[in-house]
Design an enzyme around this catalytic site. Structure first.
Site, short mmCIF file in Angstrom:
data_model
loop_
_atom_site.label_atom_id
_atom_site.label_comp_id
_atom_site.label_asym_id
_atom_site.label_seq_id
_atom_site.Cartn_x
_atom_site.Cartn_y
_atom_site.Cartn_z
N ARG A 31 2.68 3.54 -5.06
CA ARG A 31 3.49 3.79 -3.87
C ARG A 31 4.22 5.13 -3.93
O ARG A 31 5.26 5.32 -3.32
CB ARG A 31 4.50 2.66 -3.64
CG ARG A 31 3.85 1.34 -3.27
CD ARG A 31 4.90 0.27 -3.02
NE ARG A 31 4.29 -1.01 -2.68
CZ ARG A 31 4.88 -2.18 -2.85
NH1 ARG A 31 6.09 -2.25 -3.36
NH2 ARG A 31 4.27 -3.29 -2.50
N ARG A 35 7.25 5.85 1.04
CA ARG A 35 8.39 5.02 0.69
C ARG A 35 9.69 5.81 0.61
O ARG A 35 10.50 5.77 1.52
CB ARG A 35 8.16 4.27 -0.64
CG ARG A 35 6.97 3.33 -0.66
CD ARG A 35 7.13 2.13 0.22
NE ARG A 35 8.17 1.23 -0.19
CZ ARG A 35 7.99 0.04 -0.76
NH1 ARG A 35 6.76 -0.38 -0.99
NH2 ARG A 35 8.99 -0.72 -1.08
N ARG A 44 6.12 10.48 9.20
CA ARG A 44 5.76 9.20 9.80
C ARG A 44 6.52 8.89 11.09
O ARG A 44 6.21 7.91 11.77
CB ARG A 44 6.07 8.06 8.80
CG ARG A 44 4.98 7.73 7.80
CD ARG A 44 3.84 6.92 8.37
NE ARG A 44 4.24 5.89 9.31
CZ ARG A 44 4.64 4.67 8.98
NH1 ARG A 44 4.70 4.31 7.72
NH2 ARG A 44 4.95 3.80 9.91
N ASP A 80 -3.40 1.34 3.53
CA ASP A 80 -2.78 0.02 3.41
C ASP A 80 -3.89 -0.99 3.14
O ASP A 80 -5.03 -0.80 3.59
CB ASP A 80 -2.02 -0.34 4.69
CG ASP A 80 -1.19 -1.60 4.51
OD1 ASP A 80 -0.02 -1.49 4.11
OD2 ASP A 80 -1.72 -2.71 4.74
N TYR A 155 -2.96 -13.42 3.01
CA TYR A 155 -2.38 -13.00 4.29
C TYR A 155 -3.14 -13.63 5.46
O TYR A 155 -2.54 -14.09 6.44
CB TYR A 155 -2.41 -11.48 4.42
CG TYR A 155 -1.33 -10.78 3.62
CD1 TYR A 155 0.02 -10.99 3.89
CD2 TYR A 155 -1.66 -9.89 2.60
CE1 TYR A 155 1.00 -10.35 3.16
CE2 TYR A 155 -0.68 -9.25 1.86
CZ TYR A 155 0.65 -9.49 2.14
OH TYR A 155 1.63 -8.86 1.41
#
Length: 346
Positions: A31, A35, A44, A80, A155
């Site tokens: 990461r 972040r 972003r 992702d 998920y």
């Protein structure tokens, strides 16, 4: 197709992956692309996560940011884990503060058929972004990545994040044929996603299994290991493969059976213990991400302790024992990179 001819042999990261002696212990952070970086937040602004992941110029910029700032020995491709399943038409959204949320959970035989194979034409932005990155990265290798079948399946079955994975475990036990149908299709999708990244120029890959630690070893071996092995098999002859799981201390030996050349170790297991259990594996890790919030003296002492604990391993790639926490100070991460490089220069 092998990238062997194209890889920079001077790369400490690639040398360590292969069990050779690098010029210094290589370091990168899970990461690291995003972040905590202010330049990431600026880049972003105004985009959703999935929009950002499908915009090649933005993907390349975010992937490069930590390389420029920290001087790490590898870049991790900004994406992702749900990108490939979104690309084949699954209605999944990444909800800020929650994570992936699936509109129609997968729990029946009919749901299995909703998972078609991934085609390179589904993700042209991946190939384009990696093309941009390979030009800019020079001798710094790019790591491609994918979420492991179990984590993706959890998920899809739960409909979103879960603490106990109760629906997933119930499906495994009550309807193993449906479970294996979902997991095998996800393994094919993950494997193709990795292969596409390697074909485009990624020089290593990492398979993340965020939730595998929720399983017993027996259930992992029965329900997960065959599918993670299949996901990694497609790039077995081309690039080094890293496999990492969270809370998987009881699964270390089983996870090595996927064939990955490098075992990612989370922060809960000392590296010297991991080295004794996995004497033939290069280890990656494993500074506790929370230690980045400590003062400089404590942070450097913990960094040194990780390096010391890794001395018995076949090889070592310095990393955190999970991902960079969102409020981490980039200056502290730079401090860690510099310390590792200075302490291990050969």
């Amino acid at each position: 197709m092998s990238n062997e001819a194209a890889v920079p042999t001077a790369s400490p990261f690639l040398a360590a992956c292969r069990g050779a002696t690098p010029s210094r212990t290589p370091v990168w952070f899970m990461r690291q692309a995003g972040r905590s970086l202010p330049e990431y937040k600026e880049a972003r602004a105004g985009t959703t996560m999935l929009e950002a992941c499908s915009t090649p110029e933005l993907v390349a910029e975010i992937t490069m940011q930590p390389v420029r700032r920290y001087g790490v020995d590898a870049a991790i491709f900004f994406s992702d884990i749900v990108v490939p399943i979104a690309a084949i038409g699954v209605d999944v959204q990444i909800v800020p503060g929650t994570g992936p949320v699936v509109a129609e959970p997968f729990r029946t035989e009919a749901d299995v058929k909703r998972l078609r194979n991934l085609d390179p034409c589904d993700v042209p932005y991946i190939t384009e972004a990696i093309g941009l990155l390979v030009k800019e990265l020079g001798d710094t290798p790019l790591i491609g990545f994918a979420g492991a079948p179990f984590t993706l399946a959890s998920y899809l079955i739960e409909g979103g994040p879960s603490r106990d994975h109760a629906k997933t475990k119930a499906l495994m036990k009550s309807h193993p044929e449906i479970w294996h149908g979902i997991a095998s299709r996800l393994a094919a999708i993950c494997g193709e996603f990795l292969r596409i990244q390697v074909e485009a120029g990624a020089q290593a890959v990492q398979l993340f299994d965020s939730w595998a630690g929720a399983l017993s070893e027996a259930d992992y071996r029965r329900f997960v290991l065959p599918h993670s092995t299949a996901a990694l098999a497609g790039v077995a002859q081309s690039v080094p493969r890293i496999h990492f799981g969270v809370g998987t201390g009881h699964l270390l030996e089983a996870m090595t059976e996927t064939g990955a050349e490098v075992s990612g170790i989370d922060f809960r297991i000392p590296l010297d213990q991991a080295a004794k259990r996995l004497p033939d594996k290069v280890l990656q890790g494993n500074l506790d991400p929370a230690v980045v919030f400590a003062d400089d003296a404590a942070l450097l002492a913990e960094t040194d302790a990780v390096l010391e604990a890794a001395k018995g391993a076949k090889g070592h790639i310095f990393n955190l024992g999970h991902g960079v926490l969102p409020d981490s100070d980039p200056g502290k991460l730079k401090l860690v990179v510099d310390r590792v490089h200075e302490a291990t220069a050969r």
